[in-house]
Motif scaffolding. Structure first.
Motif, PDB file in Angstrom:
ATOM      1  N   TRP A 113       0.820  -1.219   0.000  1.00 59.13           N
ATOM      2  CA  TRP A 113       0.000   0.000   0.000  1.00 59.13           C
ATOM      3  C   TRP A 113       0.850   1.264   0.000  1.00 59.13           C
ATOM      4  CZ3 TRP A 113      -4.298  -0.576  -2.006  1.00 59.13           C
ATOM      5  CH2 TRP A 113      -5.098  -1.679  -1.759  1.00 59.13           C
ATOM      6  N   LEU A 114       2.115   1.150   0.361  1.00 54.34           N
ATOM      7  CA  LEU A 114       3.023   2.279   0.228  1.00 54.34           C
ATOM      8  C   LEU A 114       3.522   2.394  -1.216  1.00 54.34           C
ATOM      9  CD1 LEU A 114       5.145   1.851   3.491  1.00 54.34           C
ATOM     10  CD2 LEU A 114       3.301   3.508   3.087  1.00 54.34           C
ATOM     11  N   VAL A 115       3.781   1.253  -1.813  1.00 57.71           N
ATOM     12  CA  VAL A 115       4.305   1.224  -3.177  1.00 57.71           C
ATOM     13  C   VAL A 115       3.237   1.626  -4.194  1.00 57.71           C
ATOM     14  CG1 VAL A 115       5.251  -0.292  -4.972  1.00 57.71           C
ATOM     15  CG2 VAL A 115       6.054  -0.506  -2.623  1.00 57.71           C
ATOM     16  N   VAL A 116       1.986   1.190  -3.960  1.00 54.71           N
ATOM     17  CA  VAL A 116       0.929   1.427  -4.954  1.00 54.71           C
ATOM     18  C   VAL A 116       0.638   2.913  -5.120  1.00 54.71           C
ATOM     19  CG1 VAL A 116      -1.112   1.423  -3.454  1.00 54.71           C
ATOM     20  CG2 VAL A 116      -1.260   0.431  -5.748  1.00 54.71           C
ATOM     21  N   GLU A 117       1.005   3.734  -4.127  1.00 55.04           N
ATOM     22  CA  GLU A 117       0.807   5.181  -4.226  1.00 55.04           C
ATOM     23  C   GLU A 117       1.742   5.828  -5.242  1.00 55.04           C
ATOM     24  OE1 GLU A 117      -0.726   7.230  -0.330  1.00 55.04           O
ATOM     25  OE2 GLU A 117       1.084   6.095   0.139  1.00 55.04           O
ATOM     26  N   MET A 118       2.828   5.162  -5.565  1.00 57.35           N
ATOM     27  CA  MET A 118       3.799   5.717  -6.512  1.00 57.35           C
ATOM     28  C   MET A 118       3.254   5.567  -7.926  1.00 57.35           C
ATOM     29  SD  MET A 118       7.249   4.119  -4.794  1.00 57.35           S
ATOM     30  CE  MET A 118       7.582   4.308  -3.048  1.00 57.35           C
ATOM     31  N   ARG A 119       2.714   6.639  -8.466  1.00 54.76           N
ATOM     32  CA  ARG A 119       2.034   6.596  -9.756  1.00 54.76           C
ATOM     33  C   ARG A 119       2.933   6.090 -10.883  1.00 54.76           C
ATOM     34  NH1 ARG A 119      -3.376   6.749  -8.682  1.00 54.76           N
ATOM     35  NH2 ARG A 119      -3.772   8.237  -7.018  1.00 54.76           N
ATOM     36  N   TRP A 120       4.218   6.376 -10.801  1.00 52.49           N
ATOM     37  CA  TRP A 120       5.122   5.993 -11.877  1.00 52.49           C
ATOM     38  C   TRP A 120       5.280   4.477 -11.995  1.00 52.49           C
ATOM     39  CZ3 TRP A 120       9.582   3.401 -10.363  1.00 52.49           C
ATOM     40  CH2 TRP A 120       9.924   3.491  -9.003  1.00 52.49           C
ATOM     41  N   LEU A 121       4.913   3.743 -10.934  1.00 48.54           N
ATOM     42  CA  LEU A 121       4.951   2.284 -11.013  1.00 48.54           C
ATOM     43  C   LEU A 121       3.737   1.724 -11.744  1.00 48.54           C
ATOM     44  CD1 LEU A 121       6.243   1.314  -7.443  1.00 48.54           C
ATOM     45  CD2 LEU A 121       7.456   1.084  -9.618  1.00 48.54           C
ATOM     46  N   LEU A 123       0.567   0.845 -10.863  1.00 51.54           N
ATOM     47  CA  LEU A 123      -0.048  -0.343 -10.264  1.00 51.54           C
ATOM     48  C   LEU A 123      -1.536  -0.168  -9.985  1.00 51.54           C
ATOM     49  CD1 LEU A 123       2.722  -1.417  -7.707  1.00 51.54           C
ATOM     50  CD2 LEU A 123       2.156  -2.493  -9.896  1.00 51.54           C
ATOM     51  N   GLN A 124      -2.108   0.972 -10.392  1.00 53.87           N
ATOM     52  CA  GLN A 124      -3.539   1.185 -10.185  1.00 53.87           C
ATOM     53  C   GLN A 124      -4.312   0.611 -11.364  1.00 53.87           C
ATOM     54  OE1 GLN A 124      -1.545   4.143 -10.512  1.00 53.87           O
ATOM     55  NE2 GLN A 124      -0.839   4.059  -8.420  1.00 53.87           N
ATOM     56  N   ASN A 125      -4.050  -0.656 -11.645  1.00 51.46           N
ATOM     57  CA  ASN A 125      -4.677  -1.331 -12.782  1.00 51.46           C
ATOM     58  C   ASN A 125      -4.703  -2.836 -12.511  1.00 51.46           C
ATOM     59  OD1 ASN A 125      -2.005  -2.185 -13.176  1.00 51.46           O
ATOM     60  ND2 ASN A 125      -1.602  -0.562 -14.663  1.00 51.46           N
ATOM     61  N   ILE A 126      -4.890  -3.616 -13.558  1.00 50.70           N
ATOM     62  CA  ILE A 126      -5.031  -5.060 -13.386  1.00 50.70           C
ATOM     63  C   ILE A 126      -3.772  -5.704 -12.817  1.00 50.70           C
ATOM     64  CG2 ILE A 126      -4.328  -5.567 -15.758  1.00 50.70           C
ATOM     65  CD1 ILE A 126      -6.423  -7.871 -15.672  1.00 50.70           C
ATOM     66  N   TRP A 127      -2.600  -5.134 -13.132  1.00 48.34           N
ATOM     67  CA  TRP A 127      -1.359  -5.703 -12.603  1.00 48.34           C
ATOM     68  C   TRP A 127      -1.267  -5.466 -11.096  1.00 48.34           C
ATOM     69  CZ3 TRP A 127      -0.006  -8.908 -16.047  1.00 48.34           C
ATOM     70  CH2 TRP A 127      -0.131  -8.612 -17.396  1.00 48.34           C
ATOM     71  N   GLY A 128      -1.671  -4.303 -10.674  1.00 50.59           N
ATOM     72  CA  GLY A 128      -1.728  -4.049  -9.236  1.00 50.59           C
ATOM     73  C   GLY A 128      -2.755  -4.934  -8.563  1.00 50.59           C
ATOM     74  N   MET A 172     -11.981  -6.054  -9.217  1.00 49.76           N
ATOM     75  CA  MET A 172     -11.646  -5.529 -10.547  1.00 49.76           C
ATOM     76  C   MET A 172     -12.255  -4.150 -10.814  1.00 49.76           C
ATOM     77  SD  MET A 172     -10.073  -5.734 -13.377  1.00 49.76           S
ATOM     78  CE  MET A 172      -9.485  -7.429 -13.439  1.00 49.76           C
ATOM     79  N   PRO A 173     -13.544  -3.914 -10.491  1.00 49.74           N
ATOM     80  CA  PRO A 173     -14.124  -2.593 -10.779  1.00 49.74           C
ATOM     81  C   PRO A 173     -13.448  -1.445 -10.035  1.00 49.74           C
ATOM     82  CG  PRO A 173     -15.859  -4.219 -10.386  1.00 49.74           C
ATOM     83  CD  PRO A 173     -14.560  -4.856  -9.986  1.00 49.74           C
ATOM     84  N   ILE A 174     -12.697  -1.758  -8.984  1.00 45.52           N
ATOM     85  CA  ILE A 174     -12.000  -0.710  -8.228  1.00 45.52           C
ATOM     86  C   ILE A 174     -10.641  -0.416  -8.861  1.00 45.52           C
ATOM     87  CG2 ILE A 174     -10.992  -0.103  -5.994  1.00 45.52           C
ATOM     88  CD1 ILE A 174     -13.157  -1.827  -4.692  1.00 45.52           C
ATOM     89  N   PHE A 175      -9.950  -1.453  -9.290  1.00 41.06           N
ATOM     90  CA  PHE A 175      -8.617  -1.268  -9.863  1.00 41.06           C
ATOM     91  C   PHE A 175      -8.669  -0.818 -11.326  1.00 41.06           C
ATOM     92  CE2 PHE A 175      -7.248  -3.492  -6.128  1.00 41.06           C
ATOM     93  CZ  PHE A 175      -5.916  -3.136  -5.941  1.00 41.06           C
TER      94      PHE A 175
END
Length: 249
Positions: A113-121, A123-128, A172-175
């Motif tokens: 949850w710390l890493v997912v905040e980093m937009r450049w990674l 991860l706010q999608n299916i891979w996350g 899925m609908p959230i990510f």
């Protein structure tokens, strides 16, 4: 003094704007999902309750709070850092003794949850979602089972596959929020979940669980713009219904 007043005002505003009912629903439902199968499976193996499970329960509660706050704030929440910090303290407090692998996995879930905040990674999608589904399933369920039985079995871990499939489908609908990709990804993960149900829980109750999956798919297609404060609570309730059916199927 003015600084302190400002801080207090920010906290008050945050608490006043927090959707308490969805938060409570999500927290309770998520914890039932995490604990139901390990406890049910542990009873079948004659497992016993251990005091450290209370610490683990505290960990799962703060992690469910973290998850809701992140979902609510579109994966970037300063306030979510508070339960994340608490989860790290709990993890290092001796929740897991004798299994370093589980401890590391719990720390990875908190760290996610710390890493997912980093937009450049990105991860706010299916891979996350895939990473989330794995980290929110195996570490916590394994820790609960380990406490009860003092060992881990491959049979138990394999039986967690339907829960991973549930996490993939219902979250899925959230990510994934983009229209076409969301429909396709939800359909694909729905098929995967139905396949898991057919393989692991082929019964009348399994058919009922598949019906809930189909209803959820219809719901996600027809109500794609559900208010953000209700989205996580609505889908976690549907996941809870489905998974409880599977646990006792």
């Amino acid at each position: 003094m003015p600084t302190q007043t400002r801080k207090q005002r920010h906290v008050t505003i945050f608490l006043n704007n927090l959707p308490w009912q969805p938060l409570l629903i999500f927290t309770i439902a998520q914890n039932i999902i995490w604990w139901s199968f390990p406890i049910h499976y542990g009873r079948l193996t004659g497992a016993a309750f251990h005091g450290n499970q209370l610490l683990l329960l505290a960990y799962t509660i703060v992690m469910s709070l973290t998850t809701f706050l992140m979902f609510q704030a579109n994966f970037k929440s300063l306030w979510a850092h508070v339960p994340i910090l608490i989860s790290l303290i709990l993890a290092f407090s001796g929740i897991i003794r004798g299994n370093l692998e589980i401890l590391i996995m719990l720390l990875m879930f908190s760290g996610f949850w710390l890493v997912v905040e980093m937009r450049w990674l990105n991860l706010q999608n299916i891979w996350g979602l895939i990473i989330y589904a794995l980290l929110s399933t195996f570490p916590i369920s394994s820790a609960i089972f380990f406490f009860q039985n003092r060992f881990l079995s491959m049979t138990f871990l394999i039986q967690l596959i339907p829960l991973v499939a549930c996490q993939l489908f219902f979250m899925m609908p959230i990510f994934e929020t983009e229209g076409k990709r969301r429909v396709i990804a939800t359909a694909v993960t729905g098929v995967l979940l139905i396949a898991a149900i057919l393989f692991f829980h082929f019964s009348l109750l399994g058919v009922l669980a598949m019906a809930v999956v189909i209803i959820t798919f219809w719901f996600s297609i027809n109500y794609p713009n559900l208010k953000a404060q209700y989205t996580a609570a609505a889908y976690i309730l549907l996941e809870l219904i489905t998974y409880l059916i599977l646990v006792f199927a």
